[in-house]
Design a protein around this motif. Structure first.
Motif, PDB file in Angstrom:
ATOM      1  N   SER A  30      32.596  88.497  56.726  1.00 56.17           N
ATOM      2  CA  SER A  30      33.057  88.201  55.369  1.00 56.17           C
ATOM      3  C   SER A  30      32.146  87.158  54.724  1.00 56.17           C
ATOM      4  CB  SER A  30      34.489  87.675  55.411  1.00 56.17           C
ATOM      5  OG  SER A  30      35.346  88.669  55.913  1.00 56.17           O
TER       6      SER A  30
ATOM      7  N   SER B 174      29.465  86.188  51.131  1.00 55.29           N
ATOM      8  CA  SER B 174      28.466  86.818  50.257  1.00 55.29           C
ATOM      9  C   SER B 174      27.307  87.418  51.050  1.00 55.29           C
ATOM     10  CB  SER B 174      27.952  85.805  49.229  1.00 55.29           C
ATOM     11  OG  SER B 174      27.382  84.683  49.873  1.00 55.29           O
ATOM     12  N   THR B 175      26.872  86.764  52.117  1.00 51.88           N
ATOM     13  CA  THR B 175      25.751  87.298  52.897  1.00 51.88           C
ATOM     14  C   THR B 175      26.193  88.561  53.643  1.00 51.88           C
ATOM     15  OG1 THR B 175      25.224  84.955  53.255  1.00 51.88           O
ATOM     16  CG2 THR B 175      23.816  86.571  54.365  1.00 51.88           C
TER      17      THR B 175
ATOM     18  N   GLY C 293      28.320  85.965  58.428  1.00 50.28           N
ATOM     19  CA  GLY C 293      27.670  84.783  57.888  1.00 50.28           C
ATOM     20  C   GLY C 293      28.201  83.529  58.557  1.00 50.28           C
ATOM     21  N   ALA C 294      27.777  82.371  58.051  1.00 44.92           N
ATOM     22  CA  ALA C 294      28.262  81.091  58.579  1.00 44.92           C
ATOM     23  C   ALA C 294      28.102  80.027  57.504  1.00 44.92           C
ATOM     24  CB  ALA C 294      27.491  80.695  59.825  1.00 44.92           C
ATOM     25  N   ASP C 295      28.909  78.988  57.642  1.00 45.94           N
ATOM     26  CA  ASP C 295      28.792  77.859  56.714  1.00 45.94           C
ATOM     27  C   ASP C 295      27.842  76.798  57.251  1.00 45.94           C
ATOM     28  OD1 ASP C 295      30.741  78.781  54.717  1.00 45.94           O
ATOM     29  OD2 ASP C 295      32.112  78.662  56.414  1.00 45.94           O
TER      30      ASP C 295
ATOM     31  N   LYS D   8      32.624  78.120  60.463  1.00 47.83           N
ATOM     32  CA  LYS D   8      32.946  79.272  59.635  1.00 47.83           C
ATOM     33  C   LYS D   8      34.321  79.048  58.995  1.00 47.83           C
ATOM     34  CE  LYS D   8      32.229  83.483  60.856  1.00 47.83           C
ATOM     35  NZ  LYS D   8      31.798  83.715  59.454  1.00 47.83           N
ATOM     36  N   GLY D   9      34.593  79.872  57.992  1.00 48.27           N
ATOM     37  CA  GLY D   9      35.909  79.809  57.373  1.00 48.27           C
ATOM     38  C   GLY D   9      35.883  79.344  55.938  1.00 48.27           C
TER      39      GLY D   9
ATOM     40  N   GLY E 224      35.307  81.044  53.525  1.00 41.09           N
ATOM     41  CA  GLY E 224      36.018  82.071  52.751  1.00 41.09           C
ATOM     42  C   GLY E 224      37.454  82.270  53.227  1.00 41.09           C
TER      43      GLY E 224
ATOM     44  N   CYS F  24      38.501  83.271  56.269  1.00 45.63           N
ATOM     45  CA  CYS F  24      38.712  84.453  57.128  1.00 45.63           C
ATOM     46  C   CYS F  24      38.491  84.132  58.607  1.00 45.63           C
ATOM     47  CB  CYS F  24      37.755  85.570  56.718  1.00 45.63           C
ATOM     48  SG  CYS F  24      37.552  85.746  54.954  1.00 45.63           S
TER      49      CYS F  24
ATOM     50  N   GLU G 288      37.761  86.642  61.825  1.00 49.58           N
ATOM     51  CA  GLU G 288      36.338  86.603  62.191  1.00 49.58           C
ATOM     52  C   GLU G 288      36.173  86.203  63.653  1.00 49.58           C
ATOM     53  OE1 GLU G 288      34.215  85.418  57.957  1.00 49.58           O
ATOM     54  OE2 GLU G 288      34.995  83.830  59.210  1.00 49.58           O
TER      55      GLU G 288
ATOM     56  N   LYS H  27      21.826  76.739  55.762  1.00 48.12           N
ATOM     57  CA  LYS H  27      22.953  76.649  56.697  1.00 48.12           C
ATOM     58  C   LYS H  27      22.569  76.015  58.051  1.00 48.12           C
ATOM     59  CE  LYS H  27      25.607  78.884  53.791  1.00 48.12           C
ATOM     60  NZ  LYS H  27      26.238  80.142  53.992  1.00 48.12           N
TER      61      LYS H  27
HETATM   62  C1  5RP Z   1      34.121  83.308  55.602  1.00 48.54           C
HETATM   63  C2  5RP Z   1      32.912  82.804  56.321  1.00 48.54           C
HETATM   64  C3  5RP Z   1      31.594  83.132  55.735  1.00 48.54           C
HETATM   65  O1  5RP Z   1      30.846  83.834  56.676  1.00 48.54           O
HETATM   66  C4  5RP Z   1      30.908  81.868  55.371  1.00 48.54           C
HETATM   67  O2  5RP Z   1      31.728  81.156  54.435  1.00 48.54           O
HETATM   68  C5  5RP Z   1      29.523  82.100  54.756  1.00 48.54           C
HETATM   69  O3  5RP Z   1      29.644  82.708  53.511  1.00 48.54           O
HETATM   70  P1  5RP Z   1      28.392  82.999  52.585  1.00 48.54           P
HETATM   71  O4  5RP Z   1      27.590  84.064  53.246  1.00 48.54           O
HETATM   72  O5  5RP Z   1      29.000  83.418  51.274  1.00 48.54           O
HETATM   73  O6  5RP Z   1      27.616  81.700  52.448  1.00 48.54           O
HETATM   74  O7  5RP Z   1      32.988  82.171  57.337  1.00 48.54           O
HETATM   75  O8  5RP Z   1      35.308  82.874  56.222  1.00 48.54           O
END
Ligand code: 5RP
Length: 233
Positions: free
Chosen positions: A28, A30-31, A84-86, A96-97, A99, A101, A105, A123
């Motif tokens: 989940s 954008s990436t 993806g990851a934060d 992560k999280g 978003g 999810c 995840e 990141k």
């Molecule tokens: C959602 C996540 C996403 O993978 C994380 O927030 C990265 O998002 P983005 O690709 O938009 O930077 O963990 O729960």
């Protein structure tokens, strides 16, 4: 796609890990959504895969992209998860999280033979915790749980953790996860011992899951302006 970006470079490179007849965990964010779009194009050219979405939003995006979905209850294996990851810290520890999810995840990443993380270079961090750590909690007694989470983070060296109930940006009401829980966003500044912090958070009653993903990612693909770098461990 209209023009490549660091995220799309990373997402495109992840396609090399996808083989015919795989069952995929679909991440989940954008990436991950760029990856879904690119995967859909491969499927339109004949690739056969099934996907298990990590969120309701991802299920919608995947269906639009033409990806056949599989219910997790009907999966006897997950070959590969791309997400993806934060934050990506030392030894590929992840936050992560962002978003919301993280629970699904983590269930899906943990059940996968391989987790590939896709992200832009912002990141990658040396010390984790600049991104507020999401902690998913049961709604029952959440304010008590929040105090216990605060205590754990303080004991672990955060001088003054800031634990905030996440709000839905549109309604201003508490954000509710796909699983029906709340999220506490925990600004720590630094998480110096993520393994220990992860274990202690799991021990707090009311914590459903936290956003520290330890020892799950084996491949990290970092997208930049001109291409992607693949890191493996
Ligand atoms: C959602 C996540 C996403 O993978 C994380 O927030 C990265 O998002 P983005 O690709 O938009 O930077 O963990 O729960």
């Amino acid at each position: 796609m209209n023009g490549e970006t660091p995220k799309s470079h990373a997402a495109r490179a992840a396609l090399d890990y996808v083989k015919d007849n795989m069952v995929l965990g679909l991440g989940s964010g954008s990436t991950a959504e760029i990856f879904l779009e690119l995967l859909g194009l491969r499927i339109a050219s004949g690739l056969k895969v099934q996907g298990i979405p990590t969120s309701k939003r991802t299920a919608e995006v995947a269906e639009e992209a033409g990806i056949e979905l599989l219910s997790i209850e009907h999966a006897d294996r997950i070959d590969l998860t791309v997400d993806g990851a934060d934050e990506i810290g030392p030894k590929f520890a992840l936050i992560k999280g962002g978003g919301g999810c993280l629970l699904r995840e983590k269930i899906i990443a943990n059940a996968s033979d391989l987790m590939v993380v896709i992200a832009d270079e912002s990141k990658l961090v040396e010390t984790m915790g600049a991104f507020a750590l999401p902690v998913e909690v049961d709604r029952f007694g959440f304010s008590i749980t929040a105090k216990k989470v605060f205590d754990v983070l303080k004991q672990d060296g955060t001088s003054r953790p800031d634990v905030v109930l996440r709000e839905d940006k549109n309604s201003g009401k508490p954000f509710i996860t796909d699983g029906g829980h709340y999220i506490l966003d925990c600004a720590c500044g630094e998480i110096t011992h993520p393994v220990k912090t992860a274990a202690q958070l799991c021990a707090v009653p009311g914590v459903v899951e936290h956003g520290l993903f330890i020892d799950m990612a084996r491949v990290v693909i970092i997208g930049g302006d001109h291409g992607a770098e693949i890191l493996e461990r």
